[in-house]
Design a protein around this motif. Sequence first.
Motif, PDB file in Angstrom:
ATOM      1  N   GLU A  60      -9.719  22.995  14.479  1.00 29.23           N
ATOM      2  CA  GLU A  60      -8.840  22.389  13.482  1.00 29.23           C
ATOM      3  C   GLU A  60      -9.369  21.043  12.990  1.00 29.23           C
ATOM      4  O   GLU A  60      -8.945  20.550  11.934  1.00 29.23           O
ATOM      5  CB  GLU A  60      -7.426  22.211  14.042  1.00 29.23           C
TER       6      GLU A  60
ATOM      7  N   ALA B 249     -12.990  30.480  18.625  1.00 32.05           N
ATOM      8  CA  ALA B 249     -11.764  31.071  18.077  1.00 32.05           C
ATOM      9  C   ALA B 249     -11.462  32.346  18.856  1.00 32.05           C
ATOM     10  O   ALA B 249     -12.385  33.041  19.300  1.00 32.05           O
ATOM     11  CB  ALA B 249     -11.916  31.384  16.590  1.00 32.05           C
TER      12      ALA B 249
ATOM     13  N   ALA C 226      -7.841  37.323  18.459  1.00 33.51           N
ATOM     14  CA  ALA C 226      -6.557  37.545  17.815  1.00 33.51           C
ATOM     15  C   ALA C 226      -6.337  36.651  16.601  1.00 33.51           C
ATOM     16  O   ALA C 226      -5.460  36.933  15.774  1.00 33.51           O
ATOM     17  CB  ALA C 226      -5.424  37.331  18.828  1.00 33.51           C
ATOM     18  N   ASP C 227      -7.118  35.597  16.473  1.00 33.91           N
ATOM     19  CA  ASP C 227      -6.980  34.665  15.350  1.00 33.91           C
ATOM     20  C   ASP C 227      -8.362  34.141  14.983  1.00 33.91           C
ATOM     21  O   ASP C 227      -8.704  32.985  15.242  1.00 33.91           O
ATOM     22  CB  ASP C 227      -6.046  33.508  15.742  1.00 33.91           C
TER      23      ASP C 227
ATOM     24  N   HIS D  89     -10.100  32.659  12.851  1.00 37.12           N
ATOM     25  CA  HIS D  89     -10.212  31.769  11.691  1.00 37.12           C
ATOM     26  C   HIS D  89     -10.865  30.454  12.083  1.00 37.12           C
ATOM     27  O   HIS D  89     -10.517  29.842  13.092  1.00 37.12           O
ATOM     28  CB  HIS D  89      -8.829  31.501  11.093  1.00 37.12           C
TER      29      HIS D  89
ATOM     30  N   ASP E  86     -11.993  29.948   6.556  1.00 39.72           N
ATOM     31  CA  ASP E  86     -10.951  29.541   5.611  1.00 39.72           C
ATOM     32  C   ASP E  86     -11.492  28.491   4.645  1.00 39.72           C
ATOM     33  O   ASP E  86     -12.084  27.495   5.065  1.00 39.72           O
ATOM     34  CB  ASP E  86      -9.751  28.971   6.370  1.00 39.72           C
TER      35      ASP E  86
END
Length: 226
Positions: A89, A146, A149-150, A152, A179
């Motif tokens: 993030e 990552a 399941a996600d 990104h 992204d």
Amino acid sequence: MPENVPDGSGEQVGRREGMFGVRGTGDTSGYGGLSRPVQMPGSTPPPYGGWMDDVAAALAEAARSAGVEDAVERVVVHRGEITFFVRREHLRALAARLRDDEALRFELCSGVSGVHYPDDRGRELHVVYHLLSMTHNRRVRVEVTAPDADPHVPSVVATYPTADWHEREVFDFFGVVFDGHPALTRIQMPDDWPGHPQRKDYPLGGIPVEYKGGTVPPPDQRRSYN
């Protein structure tokens, strides 16, 4: 070689069976009985030595000034190379600092690599950025993880345009979704190709593969043994 032996301080994230992880007749390497742990290098405590300490200190200060003090999870120095594990993030903010900060000046992203560790629970997908400072003649790696399941990860194309096709390749072969990428499409496999061929769970044999009209039989049908 001694440098290829796990140091024992890292986390074991799986066990590799055979030369390519293939079981049964699909393993034609002759190393079907090979078994070894898949182990990550352990975190390295400072000091790291030489210019690596300067980069680590400058990056920590840059992260504080960007308001992302916890961006770097850990630092690993292995075989004379330094890797910064960054929380995904905060990747975009830290990438801009790595490029623009006068004490860092990592102007070039020379490559983006994907790695799949199916037994590294919650961190199955790793993305590695190889950065070069032409100003200071230094190289570092930035690594983010990552979960399956996600899958990104923020795109860094806005900061490093050279990452454009590299991120597409990681998406194509590993299924990581970047992204903010300007055109995240497959780059080598056909658009309708099922799955991501460089993942460890992608079958290496046992199914026929057809590509542009040519059929390649599965490995267990290509040769016979007696």
